[in-house]
Scaffold this active site. Sequence first.
Site, short mmCIF file in Angstrom:
data_model
loop_
_atom_site.label_atom_id
_atom_site.label_comp_id
_atom_site.label_asym_id
_atom_site.label_seq_id
_atom_site.Cartn_x
_atom_site.Cartn_y
_atom_site.Cartn_z
N TYR A 15 0.80 -1.23 0.00
CA TYR A 15 0.00 0.00 0.00
C TYR A 15 0.83 1.28 0.00
CZ TYR A 15 -3.53 -3.45 1.08
OH TYR A 15 -4.33 -4.56 1.02
N PRO B 150 -11.10 0.16 -2.45
CA PRO B 150 -12.35 -0.48 -2.86
C PRO B 150 -13.56 0.40 -2.57
CG PRO B 150 -11.05 -1.90 -1.41
CD PRO B 150 -10.51 -0.52 -1.30
N HIS C 248 -7.37 1.56 1.51
CA HIS C 248 -7.15 0.16 1.86
C HIS C 248 -6.02 -0.10 2.87
CE1 HIS C 248 -7.63 -4.03 1.36
NE2 HIS C 248 -7.85 -4.08 0.07
N SER D 256 -11.95 -11.59 -4.99
CA SER D 256 -12.12 -11.62 -3.53
C SER D 256 -13.58 -11.85 -3.19
CB SER D 256 -11.66 -10.30 -2.93
OG SER D 256 -11.62 -10.41 -1.55
N1 COA Z 1 -21.15 -28.58 1.47
C1 COA Z 1 -22.07 -27.79 2.01
N2 COA Z 1 -21.77 -26.57 2.54
C2 COA Z 1 -20.48 -26.17 2.50
C3 COA Z 1 -19.47 -26.97 1.93
C4 COA Z 1 -19.84 -28.23 1.40
N3 COA Z 1 -18.96 -29.06 0.87
N4 COA Z 1 -18.29 -26.30 2.04
C5 COA Z 1 -18.56 -25.12 2.64
N5 COA Z 1 -19.89 -25.05 2.93
C6 COA Z 1 -20.59 -23.96 3.62
C7 COA Z 1 -19.80 -23.43 4.80
O1 COA Z 1 -20.09 -24.17 5.97
C8 COA Z 1 -20.31 -22.00 4.89
O2 COA Z 1 -21.60 -22.01 5.51
P1 COA Z 1 -22.32 -20.66 6.05
O3 COA Z 1 -22.85 -19.92 4.86
O4 COA Z 1 -23.41 -21.18 6.90
O5 COA Z 1 -21.28 -19.91 6.81
C9 COA Z 1 -20.52 -21.62 3.45
O6 COA Z 1 -20.69 -22.85 2.75
C10 COA Z 1 -19.38 -20.83 2.84
O7 COA Z 1 -18.20 -21.59 2.80
P2 COA Z 1 -17.19 -21.43 1.58
O8 COA Z 1 -17.94 -21.02 0.37
O9 COA Z 1 -16.38 -22.67 1.47
O10 COA Z 1 -16.30 -20.21 1.92
P3 COA Z 1 -15.77 -19.61 3.27
O11 COA Z 1 -16.89 -18.96 4.01
O12 COA Z 1 -14.99 -20.64 3.97
O13 COA Z 1 -14.84 -18.44 2.73
C11 COA Z 1 -12.80 -17.37 2.10
C12 COA Z 1 -13.65 -18.66 2.06
C13 COA Z 1 -11.51 -17.60 1.38
C14 COA Z 1 -13.57 -16.26 1.39
C15 COA Z 1 -12.57 -16.99 3.59
O14 COA Z 1 -11.83 -18.01 4.22
C16 COA Z 1 -11.76 -15.73 3.75
O15 COA Z 1 -10.56 -15.77 3.91
N6 COA Z 1 -12.44 -14.56 3.76
C17 COA Z 1 -11.77 -13.27 3.88
C18 COA Z 1 -11.54 -12.68 2.53
C19 COA Z 1 -10.86 -11.33 2.64
O16 COA Z 1 -10.23 -10.98 3.61
N7 COA Z 1 -11.00 -10.55 1.61
C20 COA Z 1 -10.36 -9.26 1.61
C21 COA Z 1 -11.06 -8.36 0.72
S1 COA Z 1 -10.41 -6.74 0.77
#
Ligand code: COA
Length: 628
Positions: free
Chosen positions: A109, A122, A345, A556
Amino acid sequence: MLGVLVRAALRPGMVKQCRLVKPVTQIPERSMVHQEGLPKLPVPPLKQTCERYLAMLEPIVSEEELGHTRKLVEEFLKGGVGERLQKGLERRARKTENWLSEWWMQSAYLDCRMPVAVYTSPGIVLPRMHFHDRQGQMRFAAKLIAGVLEFKNMIDTDTLPVESLGGKPLCMDQYYQILSSCRIPGPKRDTVVNHAIGKTPPTHITIVHNFQFFILVVYNSDGTPLTVDQIYMQLEKIWNSSLQTNKEPIGILTSQHRNTWGKAYNNLIKDKTNKESVRAIQKSIFTVCLDAPMPRVSDELYQSRVAAQMLHGGGARWNSGNRWFDKTIQFIVGEDGTCGLVYEHAPAEGPPIVFLIDYVVKCMQRTEIVRSPMVPLAMPQKLRFNITTDVKRDIENAKQNMNIMVHDLDVKVLMFSHFGKNVPKQHNLSPDGFVQMAFQLAYLRMYNVCCSTYESASLRMFQYGRTDAIRVTTADSHSFAQAMEDPDKQNAERVELLRKAVQIHKENTSNAIHGQAIDRHLLGLKLQGIEDLTSMPGIFMDTSYAVAEHYHLSTSQVGSKTDCVMCFGPMVPDGYGVCYNPMDEHINIAITAFNSCEETNAAKFARAVKDALLDMRALLEDTATAEQ
Ligand code: COA
C-alpha cells in the site's frame, strides 16, 4: 484484496522510518488479552513453499519455463541462499508480533505510487435508496452517521464481538484502525496516521458538499453523541451554506498519482489556513460525501454506474472533487438515492468494513427521527482553502488525470439472481470454490487459456494478520474448465472434475488461512534478501515469477448480510478485478477492467460468468437426476 502488487522494493530500514503507529498501542486493555492469546503468524517450511510454488506454476507457464524454474528452485534450496533467508525470516518472526504485517502495509500500500482512487481503494455499493431529494438525502445521512457513532461506541468501550473463522477467534486490530485515521501522501512513500489514540481523540466528522468541506462536531459537551434529529439540523445548515456550485474541487488533488499528490500536498500546506483545514479532515472520525445527482441510466446499468461513482466519483464535473480519497472511510450519499462508500485500503481489509455496514444498516432500520429538545448547536465550521496559482494548477492537472481514469475504468455489476450459496451447498460443494470455478470457466471460454488468479484469504487467525493469496488456478481447475469445453466428455466426468477442483480449492484455502500459503512467504524471502543486501536470488528474477505475479484475475469474496457488493479495480492493465458477495439465493458480482486494454471487457466477462454459473448448475442437476 487487493493492493497486492509489490510495486516498489523495500529498502533496508524503511519500516523503522515509517510513521505508522504501532498497532499494539491502539487497542484497549481487554482486547489486548484477546490479541495476545492469538497465535503468531508462522513462517512456512521452505521446502513446502518451493514444492507448492512449482505445482502452482504448472497450469500457467510453458513446459520450458517450468523446467528452467525447477533448476532455479533447486539452486535456491541447495545452494544455501534459501536456507539463509529462511533463517532471517524466522529470526524476524521471533522478534516481532507479526513478521509480515509492516512489510505488507509498506510494500502493498504505502509504497504503491498509483492513485488510491480506482487502483487500491475499494468501493461498496449499497442497495438503492428511495429518496430523490435533499430532505431524503439528509435524513438518510443523519441516520447513517448516528449508526456509525453507535458502532464507534463499541470500539471505544471495547465491546465489539470477537469474530471467528472456522471456529477460531480472529484478530480484531483492523477495527481500531478504520476510524479517525488517514493516509498522508509523501513524495516517495506514504504514511498512515491514527488520531484515535492521541490525548485528544477527535469528536468531529467531515462533511463535503459541492466540493466544500465542513467540520461537524458529533458529540455534545457531556460526551453524548448527537441525536439523529440534531445531526439532521446540522446537515441542513451545511447544505444551506454550500449552495454555490462553482467552488474549486480541492479534494480532487487526493486522487492523483501519489508522487504528484505528495508534491502538491507540500505545496498546499505551505499556507497556514490550508494546513489547518487539511489537518481537520485528516483528524476527523470519518467523512460523509453529500453527492450531487449523477446522470440517470437504465435500471440494468444502475448498479454499475453506482460502483463507478464509489470508485472515482464520476469525473471532475461530477463528484470526484467531493472526496478526500486519503481518508480511511468516506460514506457517500447522493441526492438521487445512490449510496455506499469508498475506503482507503492501507489500514484494513473489506470484511471489517462490511461488518460495520451491516451493523449500521441494522441501526438505521430501527432509528426513527425523534424531535429532540431544541438546544441550539453551533454552526458547523466551514474549512477554508486559499487557492494559490500553484494549487490551482495542481487542481487542473488532477481534474484532467481523473477524467482520463474515469474514461479508462470499465465496470459491470452482475446481480446474478438465479441462485446463490444454496445450490452448491445442496450439492455438497463449497460455494466459494464453486463460484471461483465459474470464473475459471468463464476466463477459459473467453481466452482459451487459464491465467494467474488471486483470491484473498484472511490471515486474521494470527496476531495482526492481514491476507495471503489463494492460488485459484490449479491443474485441477484447468482440467475441469477444459472438460466443460470438450464435446467428447460426459457430464459424469465433468462433475467429478468439478468436485476435485473445488476440493483442491478448499484445501488451498485452508492452507492459506492457516498461514501455509506461498505468496507472502515468497515475498518475505525476497524482502529479507533486500534487507540483507544479498543479490536477488534467481527465482525472483525469473519469467515464471513474473507470470505468477501478473494476476489477470484478481478476485475476492466479501460476504455481508446487507445486499451490497464491494468493487475494486484490476491489479494489472490487462486483467479483471472481481469481487463477489454470495448471498443465500443470489450472488452480487462486481467486475472491473480497463478500457485502454482491447482484450478485456467487463460486461462480456460478466456474461461469461453468468453462463458458466448456469451451465455448472445444469451440470450438477443433470448428473443428480441421472444418479436417481
Ligand atoms: N457442502 C455444504 N456446505 C459447505 C461446503 C460443502 N462441501 N463447504 C462449505 N460449505 C458452507 C460453509 O459451511 C459456509 O456455511 P455458512 O454460509 O453457513 O457460513 C458456506 O458454505 C461458505 O463456505 P465457503 O464457500 O467454502 O467459503 P468460506 O466462508 O470458507 O470463505 C474465504 C472462504 C476464502 C472467502 C474466507 O476463508 C476468507 O478468507 N475470507 C476473507 C476474505 C478477505 O479478507 N478478503 C479481503 C477483501 S479486501
